[in-house]
Design a protein around this motif. Sequence first.
Motif, PDB file in Angstrom:
ATOM      1  N   ALA A   1     -24.680 -25.638 -22.826  1.00  9.12           N
ATOM      2  CA  ALA A   1     -24.959 -25.655 -24.269  1.00  9.12           C
ATOM      3  C   ALA A   1     -24.363 -26.893 -24.921  1.00  9.12           C
ATOM      4  O   ALA A   1     -24.989 -27.523 -25.781  1.00  9.12           O
ATOM      5  N   MET A   2     -23.161 -27.272 -24.511  1.00  7.84           N
ATOM      6  CA  MET A   2     -22.511 -28.452 -25.085  1.00  7.84           C
ATOM      7  C   MET A   2     -23.197 -29.744 -24.647  1.00  7.84           C
ATOM      8  O   MET A   2     -23.250 -30.709 -25.404  1.00  7.84           O
TER       9      MET A   2
ATOM     10  N   VAL B   1     -21.532 -22.427 -21.375  1.00  2.84           N
ATOM     11  CA  VAL B   1     -20.963 -23.199 -22.484  1.00  2.84           C
ATOM     12  C   VAL B   1     -21.100 -24.693 -22.198  1.00  2.84           C
ATOM     13  O   VAL B   1     -21.463 -25.473 -23.085  1.00  2.84           O
TER      14      VAL B   1
ATOM     15  N   PHE C   1     -17.843 -18.642 -31.413  1.00  2.00           N
ATOM     16  CA  PHE C   1     -17.814 -20.055 -31.772  1.00  2.00           C
ATOM     17  C   PHE C   1     -17.908 -20.225 -33.287  1.00  2.00           C
ATOM     18  O   PHE C   1     -17.212 -21.050 -33.878  1.00  2.00           O
TER      19      PHE C   1
ATOM     20  N   LYS D   1     -21.709 -16.846 -29.134  1.00  4.96           N
ATOM     21  CA  LYS D   1     -22.117 -17.689 -30.268  1.00  4.96           C
ATOM     22  C   LYS D   1     -21.348 -17.277 -31.522  1.00  4.96           C
ATOM     23  O   LYS D   1     -20.868 -18.130 -32.278  1.00  4.96           O
TER      24      LYS D   1
ATOM     25  N   LEU E   1     -26.551 -18.890 -24.277  1.00  8.92           N
ATOM     26  CA  LEU E   1     -25.304 -18.207 -24.609  1.00  8.92           C
ATOM     27  C   LEU E   1     -25.555 -16.792 -25.111  1.00  8.92           C
ATOM     28  O   LEU E   1     -26.513 -16.543 -25.839  1.00  8.92           O
TER      29      LEU E   1
ATOM     30  N   THR F   1     -28.301 -23.626 -27.246  1.00  3.17           N
ATOM     31  CA  THR F   1     -27.464 -22.425 -27.235  1.00  3.17           C
ATOM     32  C   THR F   1     -28.232 -21.176 -26.804  1.00  3.17           C
ATOM     33  O   THR F   1     -27.665 -20.085 -26.804  1.00  3.17           O
TER      34      THR F   1
ATOM     35  N   GLY G   1     -27.036 -29.169 -26.339  1.00  5.84           N
ATOM     36  CA  GLY G   1     -27.189 -28.558 -27.651  1.00  5.84           C
ATOM     37  C   GLY G   1     -28.102 -27.349 -27.629  1.00  5.84           C
ATOM     38  O   GLY G   1     -28.588 -26.900 -28.659  1.00  5.84           O
TER      39      GLY G   1
ATOM     40  N   LEU H   1     -21.159 -27.283 -30.195  1.00  2.00           N
ATOM     41  CA  LEU H   1     -22.359 -26.968 -29.432  1.00  2.00           C
ATOM     42  C   LEU H   1     -23.558 -27.789 -29.884  1.00  2.00           C
ATOM     43  O   LEU H   1     -24.598 -27.761 -29.238  1.00  2.00           O
TER      44      LEU H   1
END
Length: 182
Positions: free
Chosen positions: A32-33, A29, A49, A46, A41, A38, A36, A58
């Motif tokens: 991904a944050m 996570v 989220f 996902k 994940l 993903t 950007g 994200l």
Amino acid sequence: GDVDDSLRDKIHAGVFNSLNDSEMKHPDVAYAMLFGDTSVLHEDLKDSFRATGIAHLLAVSGLHVSIIILLFGFVLKKLKVGVKLNLIISSMFLLFYCYLCNFSVSVIRASLMALFSLYALLRGKAYDNLSVLSLIAVVVLLINPLEMFNVSFVLSFSAVLSIILMSGPIKRVFDKVFYDKF
């Protein structure tokens, strides 16, 4: 090119491996944050989220750029770096961060808005969010007119436009209603 992609890939892999080696509970996570991306994940995560309405966290955007600018500004100020050099270093890092995020429209928009804001502050000039947002949209579309059909472009610019247009009326209401309270 291949060199650019391999450099980006090496940095991404290094960060991903460092996060995985840490004691962090959800390094995927965090990764991904940060970028950007993903793809690391699990699909169930996902979906979680999306279901909770926080999937936008994200996507690299103004929040990320603001944090970077604040951290860089704080560190460079502590190192007694002058304002102009601070702006130059922050600008170079933001451009590099755009590269690391694969020049996504939202990170380009957020970075350019931040840089215009910092430049205006440095020069003691007025900063007009709406004008800057419009200029960035025109530049992005001149570089690639097909971005007009990109959902990320539309959402990124629409969200910021909405914030710009609604912030004044909302502030006036809050000032009226809560003036005595806070």
